[in-house]
Scaffold this active site. Structure first.
Site, mmCIF file in Angstrom:
data_model
loop_
_atom_site.group_PDB
_atom_site.id
_atom_site.type_symbol
_atom_site.label_atom_id
_atom_site.label_comp_id
_atom_site.label_asym_id
_atom_site.label_seq_id
_atom_site.Cartn_x
_atom_site.Cartn_y
_atom_site.Cartn_z
ATOM 1 N N VAL A 82 65.593 12.929 130.078
ATOM 2 C CA VAL A 82 65.164 11.533 130.114
ATOM 3 C C VAL A 82 64.690 11.135 128.725
ATOM 4 C CG1 VAL A 82 63.726 9.831 131.268
ATOM 5 C CG2 VAL A 82 64.216 11.992 132.407
ATOM 6 N N GLY A 83 63.853 12.017 128.134
ATOM 7 C CA GLY A 83 63.241 11.712 126.845
ATOM 8 C C GLY A 83 64.285 11.710 125.726
ATOM 9 N N HIS A 309 55.770 24.122 131.861
ATOM 10 C CA HIS A 309 56.602 22.910 131.883
ATOM 11 C C HIS A 309 57.827 23.061 132.791
ATOM 12 C CE1 HIS A 309 57.568 19.121 129.329
ATOM 13 N NE2 HIS A 309 57.893 18.958 130.587
#
Lengths: 344, 344
Positions: A82-83, A309
């Protein structure tokens, strides 16, 4: 023949989509990050019209160097993420290159993990696991409230969100299956700025979930029993969870960060946990990741769980990301609009 | 003056209820397990008409010795627990002593923790935490599917329950907030025996949740993506999760035990995890607890999270248990029916 570059095998399902096209494929032949030189060499190939790149591979950084190597026919760069902080989108667009990414498909997986982190923080799971691993369980003296924590079923819980986008909405959907039915929770959230129709927006949320939902300024989150960080990392949010906020929070409150590490000040959080200013924390992200040593204070802190993460790491989600990444590349290569283009 | 014995301070809220009665209170003066001698001495006091005892304190075991010391006026023994395997209920009843316990109030807290364990097993949380603690995060190579596990949002998930009582129903309520809406899950469960109206019962469950729910024999759970153990420990269920069942299960399935340790064979589970016969496990209970050494194979196994039996450990729940425990004692002391009496 026009070619699509894929800097990493993205799984059988998405590779099948690529193989069904008329394009020739250049796939990184090893299951590891390619060298920067290999990426720059491939991107210079005049037949390459689309490139699937990975956020997790520093070799794939789209900067001035990358763009100066890119051939004139490159139409699209599609990132498996997404980033897009690893891509100079403006510079790419200026050269006529569209940028694709993979929004939306991660929301459920990240929300699942976020709810798990809330429960881990409230129910002292890090402390419990550490007790078992250290051999301390046989010596744990029984008591009516031993190893107790606050529960999600408590009456009139206040759930606070720092940032209230799509993932946060999915978290509310889930948490309401756990909370007290006869004394329901309320939801407070922050956003970058209040809208003109803020009262209407909040009324919409409230009626959607049947609980009171209200935008507040950051300090308003101090009333929450659970503070969940799900905002984007920007200059405004960097360090937003600091000593000042933590001191104002309830001693029984928990903090969860499932967004970006630097939004929470690690030193301040560790001090707040040690001084009992809040009850516990659970983090999927942490400042400085992945370069986190085993003696990092938050890794050692029994009231804090630290995960590497893993928010979007379920097979279905990663396959959906691969699918969208590849469809962005194919659409761009064929001169069509991207299913999900980055607009800056 | 008639007295109520309390072998452990059960928290301010419940103690307040006791202090509001006309009874004199004998409370264990230290915040630790009392000696057996102290318990036997107090229970012999002819004024003691009710006793609040703790499951977690071996000193409080209600056996022939305890009952032979009990004075003739003792009317009720109220345990701070649902389970009453530490009480010879038949012998107590034969002496005219009612036995109270605390059913019902734990269901939500245990269900919360059970859902958390499901997510921890699917999403490789034990492995993730271990990676961070061992300093391995900086070396974790990125890959599209690194640290991935199966997700709760996968289409057409099959959720299996070994035992389907009140806690399991609460787990279903919660899991349905996570599962795929367009390709919903189905639920399979075992029970000690099929009822005559089994089809009707299952139709009732199916309509309550809007997903297919069906009773199966134990082997039927091999079709499940998630197997959740929530049955009582009986001669029939001891070792029910063994090598034979684990070998039949999906390689992508996870196992959660939130009931009693001995229902799952630890050696068989460890072998199944090591041989990849199932994907992962998370246990709140384990055979031999609390005497679990740090080198227990399941404690060392990265695909297995082991918690120190924290299922009901939230403050609200433990306070609700204390409340019911104390109300059982007061009712018995006043010659009224117990709010929750053990019937054998």
């Amino acid at each position: 023949m026009p070619k699509i570059l894929i800097t990493r095998n993205v799984g059988a399902e998405a590779m099948r989509l690529l193989k069904a096209t008329r394009f020739e494929l250049i796939v990184n032949p090893v299951d590891a990050e390619p060298s920067r030189a290999w990426v720059l060499e491939q991107i210079a190939d005049p037949d390459v019209v689309a490139a699937c790149i990975m956020h997790g591979q520093p070799s794939d950084r789209v900067d001035a160097e990358f763009l100066s190597h890119a051939n004139k026919n490159l139409k699209v760069i599609s990132t498996f993420s997404v980033g897009y902080d690893h891509i100079d989108v403006a510079a790419a667009n200026a050269r006529g290159i569209a940028v694709g990414h993979t929004p939306g498909v991660l929301s459920d997986a990240v929300a699942d993990l976020t709810v798990m982190l809330v429960l881990m923080a409230m129910r002292r799971v890090e402390e419990g696991i550490s007790l078992v691993k250290s051999g301390g369980w046989p010596q744990l003296p029984w008591a009516p409230f031993v190893m107790c924590g606050p529960g999600l079923g408590a009456p009139n819980l206040t759930i606070g969100f720092l940032g209230f986008g799509r993932i946060a909405e999915c978290v509310v959907d889930r948490l309401l299956a756990f909370t007290n039915k006869s004394a329901p929770p309320r939801v407070l959230y922050t956003s970058s700025r209040a809208r003109e129709d803020q009262a209407e927006i909040d009324a919409g949320f409230s009626s959607r979930w049947g609980v009171d939902v209200k935008r507040v300024e950051k300090d308003g989150l101090a009333e929450a029993d659970i503070v969940i960080v799900l905002c984007a990392l920007t200059p405004d949010t960097e360090g937003a969870v600091d000593a000042a906020l933590l001191k104002k929070m309830k001693k029984t409150a928990v903090l969860v960060n499932a967004a970006r590490g630097p939004i929470v000040n690690s030193d301040d959080l560790n001090a707040a946990l040690d001084e009992g200013e809040i009850f516990g924390a659970a983090l999927d992200v942490i400042t400085g990741e992945p370069h986190i040593a085993p003696d990092h204070p938050l890794v050692l802190n029994k009231r804090c769980a630290v995960l590497p993460h893993m928010g979007s790491a379920d097979y279905g989600t990663r396959n959906a990301m691969a699918d969208l990444c590849v469809r962005n590349a194919i659409a761009g290569a064929e001169g069509r609009a991207l299913p999900a283009e980055v607009r800056v």
